[in-house]
Scaffold this motif. Structure first.
Motif, PDB file in Angstrom:
ATOM      1  N   LEU A  73       0.852  -1.190   0.000  1.00 37.16           N
ATOM      2  CA  LEU A  73       0.000   0.000   0.000  1.00 37.16           C
ATOM      3  C   LEU A  73       0.879   1.228   0.000  1.00 37.16           C
ATOM      4  N   GLU A  74       0.648   2.104  -0.948  1.00 35.22           N
ATOM      5  CA  GLU A  74       1.446   3.330  -1.085  1.00 35.22           C
ATOM      6  C   GLU A  74       1.219   4.247   0.115  1.00 35.22           C
ATOM      7  N   LEU A  75       2.307   4.772   0.681  1.00 35.05           N
ATOM      8  CA  LEU A  75       2.225   5.724   1.788  1.00 35.05           C
ATOM      9  C   LEU A  75       2.365   7.130   1.246  1.00 35.05           C
ATOM     10  N   GLU A  76       1.659   8.043   1.870  1.00 35.27           N
ATOM     11  CA  GLU A  76       1.758   9.451   1.493  1.00 35.27           C
ATOM     12  C   GLU A  76       3.098   9.996   1.975  1.00 35.27           C
ATOM     13  N   GLU A  77       3.633  10.969   1.280  1.00 38.26           N
ATOM     14  CA  GLU A  77       4.888  11.596   1.685  1.00 38.26           C
ATOM     15  C   GLU A  77       4.669  12.352   2.980  1.00 38.26           C
ATOM     16  N   ALA A  78       5.650  12.228   3.884  1.00 37.79           N
ATOM     17  CA  ALA A  78       5.558  12.922   5.168  1.00 37.79           C
ATOM     18  C   ALA A  78       6.526  14.074   5.231  1.00 37.79           C
TER      19      ALA A  78
END
Length: 78
Positions: A73-78
């Motif tokens: 699952l792709e994670l959003e940039e933090a």
């Protein structure tokens, strides 16, 4: 425990992949960002690995794990 897949890209070309545990994600992500700056064309893609299903075999010796399939699952940039 969560595992993550970190992909290092340069100019949209995959350079390397690294699987890390959740406890080290922030540290490794920061280290990659420092060593491979976006000003030189590098980018990071981080995905969380989740177990999708296990493949088992049942025989006279009992149950044996043959393999595990994962999805990312792709994670959003933090």
């Amino acid at each position: 425990m969560n595992d993550y897949l970190i992909q290092l890209h340069r100019d949209d070309c995959l350079w390397a992949e690294l699987t890390v545990g959740g406890t080290r994600l922030a540290e490794i992500r920061a280290e990659f960002a420092q060593r491979f700056p976006s000003s030189e064309g590098f980018s990071l893609r981080v995905q969380q690995r989740q177990e999708q299903r296990r493949i088992v075999e049942c025989g006279p010796e009992g149950i044996r794990l043959l393999g595990v399939q994962y999805r990312y699952l792709e994670l959003e940039e933090a």
